[in-house]
Design a protein around this motif. Structure first.
Motif, PDB file in Angstrom:
ATOM      1  N   ALA A 215       3.884  -0.003  -2.728  1.00 34.54           N
ATOM      2  CA  ALA A 215       5.224   0.372  -3.180  1.00 34.54           C
ATOM      3  C   ALA A 215       6.201  -0.758  -2.865  1.00 34.54           C
ATOM      4  CB  ALA A 215       5.673   1.661  -2.493  1.00 34.54           C
ATOM      5  N   GLY A 216       6.853  -1.260  -3.902  1.00 28.75           N
ATOM      6  CA  GLY A 216       7.839  -2.314  -3.704  1.00 28.75           C
ATOM      7  C   GLY A 216       9.146  -1.755  -3.153  1.00 28.75           C
ATOM      8  N   THR A 217      10.002  -2.653  -2.697  1.00 29.57           N
ATOM      9  CA  THR A 217      11.318  -2.258  -2.182  1.00 29.57           C
ATOM     10  C   THR A 217      12.228  -1.854  -3.341  1.00 29.57           C
ATOM     11  OG1 THR A 217      11.032  -3.862  -0.410  1.00 29.57           O
ATOM     12  CG2 THR A 217      13.270  -3.051  -0.796  1.00 29.57           C
ATOM     13  N   ILE A 218      13.066  -0.853  -3.092  1.00 33.55           N
ATOM     14  CA  ILE A 218      14.051  -0.461  -4.105  1.00 33.55           C
ATOM     15  C   ILE A 218      15.127  -1.543  -4.173  1.00 33.55           C
ATOM     16  CG2 ILE A 218      15.759   1.265  -4.778  1.00 33.55           C
ATOM     17  CD1 ILE A 218      14.135   3.338  -3.228  1.00 33.55           C
ATOM     18  N   SER A 219      15.402  -2.025  -5.377  1.00 34.40           N
ATOM     19  CA  SER A 219      16.472  -3.005  -5.570  1.00 34.40           C
ATOM     20  C   SER A 219      17.579  -2.358  -6.406  1.00 34.40           C
ATOM     21  CB  SER A 219      15.937  -4.264  -6.254  1.00 34.40           C
ATOM     22  OG  SER A 219      15.425  -3.957  -7.540  1.00 34.40           O
ATOM     23  N   PHE A 229       5.605  -0.170  -8.432  1.00 29.88           N
ATOM     24  CA  PHE A 229       4.413   0.239  -7.693  1.00 29.88           C
ATOM     25  C   PHE A 229       3.218  -0.497  -8.293  1.00 29.88           C
ATOM     26  CE2 PHE A 229       7.514   3.514  -7.252  1.00 29.88           C
ATOM     27  CZ  PHE A 229       7.385   3.980  -5.954  1.00 29.88           C
ATOM     28  N   ILE A 230       2.542  -1.281  -7.453  1.00 34.22           N
ATOM     29  CA  ILE A 230       1.353  -2.000  -7.918  1.00 34.22           C
ATOM     30  C   ILE A 230       0.126  -1.165  -7.561  1.00 34.22           C
ATOM     31  CG2 ILE A 230      -0.003  -4.115  -7.755  1.00 34.22           C
ATOM     32  CD1 ILE A 230       2.551  -5.572  -6.970  1.00 34.22           C
ATOM     33  N   LEU A 231      -0.525  -0.651  -8.586  1.00 35.62           N
ATOM     34  CA  LEU A 231      -1.725   0.171  -8.406  1.00 35.62           C
ATOM     35  C   LEU A 231      -2.953  -0.727  -8.537  1.00 35.62           C
ATOM     36  CD1 LEU A 231      -0.724   3.191 -10.674  1.00 35.62           C
ATOM     37  CD2 LEU A 231      -0.176   2.808  -8.260  1.00 35.62           C
ATOM     38  N   THR A 232      -3.905  -0.580  -7.633  1.00 34.38           N
ATOM     39  CA  THR A 232      -5.136  -1.364  -7.697  1.00 34.38           C
ATOM     40  C   THR A 232      -6.342  -0.434  -7.680  1.00 34.38           C
ATOM     41  OG1 THR A 232      -5.165  -1.636  -5.287  1.00 34.38           O
ATOM     42  CG2 THR A 232      -4.118  -3.385  -6.582  1.00 34.38           C
ATOM     43  N   ALA A 233      -7.377  -0.839  -8.400  1.00 30.65           N
ATOM     44  CA  ALA A 233      -8.648  -0.098  -8.417  1.00 30.65           C
ATOM     45  C   ALA A 233      -9.768  -1.112  -8.230  1.00 30.65           C
ATOM     46  CB  ALA A 233      -8.816   0.652  -9.729  1.00 30.65           C
ATOM     47  N   GLU A 234     -10.625  -0.844  -7.237  1.00 22.22           N
ATOM     48  CA  GLU A 234     -11.743  -1.750  -6.931  1.00 22.22           C
ATOM     49  C   GLU A 234     -13.042  -0.961  -6.998  1.00 22.22           C
ATOM     50  OE1 GLU A 234     -13.131  -3.656  -2.876  1.00 22.22           O
ATOM     51  OE2 GLU A 234     -11.430  -4.795  -3.653  1.00 22.22           O
ATOM     52  N   ASP A 235     -14.033  -1.526  -7.712  1.00 20.78           N
ATOM     53  CA  ASP A 235     -15.305  -0.811  -7.830  1.00 20.78           C
ATOM     54  C   ASP A 235     -16.265  -1.226  -6.715  1.00 20.78           C
ATOM     55  OD1 ASP A 235     -16.441  -3.258  -8.552  1.00 20.78           O
ATOM     56  OD2 ASP A 235     -16.500  -2.812 -10.691  1.00 20.78           O
ATOM     57  N   PHE A 236     -17.479  -0.680  -6.774  1.00 19.08           N
ATOM     58  CA  PHE A 236     -18.477  -0.884  -5.724  1.00 19.08           C
ATOM     59  C   PHE A 236     -18.817  -2.362  -5.555  1.00 19.08           C
ATOM     60  CE2 PHE A 236     -22.937  -0.993  -4.265  1.00 19.08           C
ATOM     61  CZ  PHE A 236     -22.825  -0.239  -3.120  1.00 19.08           C
ATOM     62  N   CYS A 237     -18.722  -3.125  -6.655  1.00 21.81           N
ATOM     63  CA  CYS A 237     -19.060  -4.554  -6.622  1.00 21.81           C
ATOM     64  C   CYS A 237     -17.842  -5.433  -6.387  1.00 21.81           C
ATOM     65  CB  CYS A 237     -19.772  -4.953  -7.910  1.00 21.81           C
ATOM     66  SG  CYS A 237     -21.447  -4.291  -8.037  1.00 21.81           S
ATOM     67  N   GLU A 238     -16.742  -4.821  -5.945  1.00 17.80           N
ATOM     68  CA  GLU A 238     -15.512  -5.528  -5.597  1.00 17.80           C
ATOM     69  C   GLU A 238     -14.838  -6.179  -6.794  1.00 17.80           C
ATOM     70  OE1 GLU A 238     -16.281  -8.115  -2.294  1.00 17.80           O
ATOM     71  OE2 GLU A 238     -16.740  -6.467  -0.930  1.00 17.80           O
ATOM     72  N   ASN A 239     -15.146  -5.698  -7.998  1.00 20.26           N
ATOM     73  CA  ASN A 239     -14.356  -6.082  -9.160  1.00 20.26           C
ATOM     74  C   ASN A 239     -13.053  -5.274  -9.107  1.00 20.26           C
ATOM     75  OD1 ASN A 239     -16.471  -7.722 -10.481  1.00 20.26           O
ATOM     76  ND2 ASN A 239     -17.504  -5.763 -10.699  1.00 20.26           N
ATOM     77  N   GLU A 240     -11.925  -5.947  -9.323  1.00 21.42           N
ATOM     78  CA  GLU A 240     -10.627  -5.286  -9.135  1.00 21.42           C
ATOM     79  C   GLU A 240      -9.731  -5.484 -10.344  1.00 21.42           C
ATOM     80  OE1 GLU A 240      -8.473  -5.317  -5.169  1.00 21.42           O
ATOM     81  OE2 GLU A 240      -7.121  -6.570  -6.338  1.00 21.42           O
TER      82      GLU A 240
END
Length: 338
Positions: A215-219, A229-240
């Motif tokens: 979550a970024g800072t409110i400006s 908000f930067i959403l990340t998804a990483e799989d079992f093989c560390e592909n993101e």
């Protein structure tokens, strides 16, 4: 025979005097009477798995002239196959996208092999199976075979498994524009709200994805707030992969401010040339808004003229409403004599 007679591996019939006499023939120059033949079987001697046995054959004629012949047999007694040590009972996991795919050299590196007799170097063979796939999971087996000098054979199957996955998870519905929450939203954005905007899938789907949210800072620009908000998804093989969800909203609870709103009735004197109206009323005041997001919505409600004798009175209710529907009002009352 000048050399030992080799019977090979595990002969069906072990040597004896009859076999030894079968190797030679004997004759006598005088041939006065039948020869007296004898055979002495020596004890079998072993050097490892190699057996050796001597047979001393003698022939004596009528005049007691004697000659002898030694027949030596050798053979290998070996019914034990080579022993493979370290043969894996379960598949060997090479993990994700291995740098080196399995081959026969790798398979032989998993095990050691030895032979109890060790007569000669073992014959080693390897048969690689076809790679099979279950989704992104690859499996390949290698059949290792070791054969000794006596053709005793043993085998070991080495199976490898690995995952071929270089594709990152895929976000669906990732917003390409900022999401406007309007004025004074009841709920401030958070990671849960951001994840509610999108869905994410993985082609391999080996295991649940590892999900993250930063979550970024409110400006603020004036009363306008922005948060990403930067959403990340990483799989079992560390592909993101990632998705940025940005929200904007207005924080404005302050109504417009009237300046110069009269606290008393304004006296226009006797028989004024211009009777009061909304334009005149608005001319008495100024109005401003702290946020100033958009032009204010202005309204004027003119009341009826009332009389007390020759004295006329009229009120005007001025209303100003901002973008967030905060409103304030000012009442201007005029009086004059007709």
């Amino acid at each position: 025979p000048a050399e030992a007679i080799d019977l090979g591996c595990n002969p069906e019939i072990l040597p004896d005097c009859d076999m030894a006499w079968g190797v030679v023939s004997v004759e006598d120059a005088c041939n006065i009477a039948p020869l007296s033949l004898a055979c002495t079987a020596e004890t079998i001697l072993y050097t490892g798995c190699v057996a050796t046995q001597l047979f001393i054959l003698t022939a004596e004629d009528f005049c007691e002239n004697i000659s002898s012949c030694t027949v030596t047999y050798t053979w290998i007694e070996d019914l034990a196959p080579p022993v493979l040590t370290g043969c894996p009972a379960t598949p060997i996991d090479l993990g994700c996208n291995p740098d080196d795919l399995p081959d026969c050299d790798m398979a032989w590196g998993e095990v050691s092999v030895e032979d109890v007799c060790n007569i000669a170097p073992l014959y080693k063979d390897c048969t690689p199976g076809t790679i099979t796939y279950t989704g992104c999971v690859a499996t390949q087996s290698f059949i290792l075979t070791a054969e000794d000098f006596c053709e005793n054979e043993s085998s070991c199957t080495v199976t490898y498994t690995w995952i071929e996955d270089e594709l990152p998870p895929e976000f669906t519905g990732c917003p390409t524009e900022i999401i406007d929450l309007g004025c004074n939203p009841e709920f401030m954005p958070d990671c849960a709200m951001a994840w509610g905007e999108v869905s994410v899938t993985d082609a391999c789907n080996i295991a649940p994805l590892t999900l993250g949210c930063n979550a970024g800072t409110i400006s603020y620009t004036g009363c306008v707030a922005t948060q990403s908000f930067i959403l990340t998804a990483e799989d079992f093989c560390e592909n993101e992969s990632s998705c940025t969800v940005t929200y904007t909203w207005i924080e404005d609870l302050a109504p417009p401010v009237f300046t110069g709103c009269p606290t008393e009735a304004i006296d226009l004197g006797c028989n004024p040339d211009d009777l009061p109206d909304c334009d005149m009323a608005w001319g008495e005041v100024s109005v401003s808004d702290i946020c100033n997001i958009a032009p204010l919505w202005l309204d004027c409600s003119a009341g009826d003229i009332s009389y007390s004798g020759c004295t006329a009175t009229q009120s005007f209710i001025l209303t100003a409403e901002d973008f967030c529907e905060n409103s304030s009002s000012c009442t201007i009352t005029y009086t004059w004599v007709e």
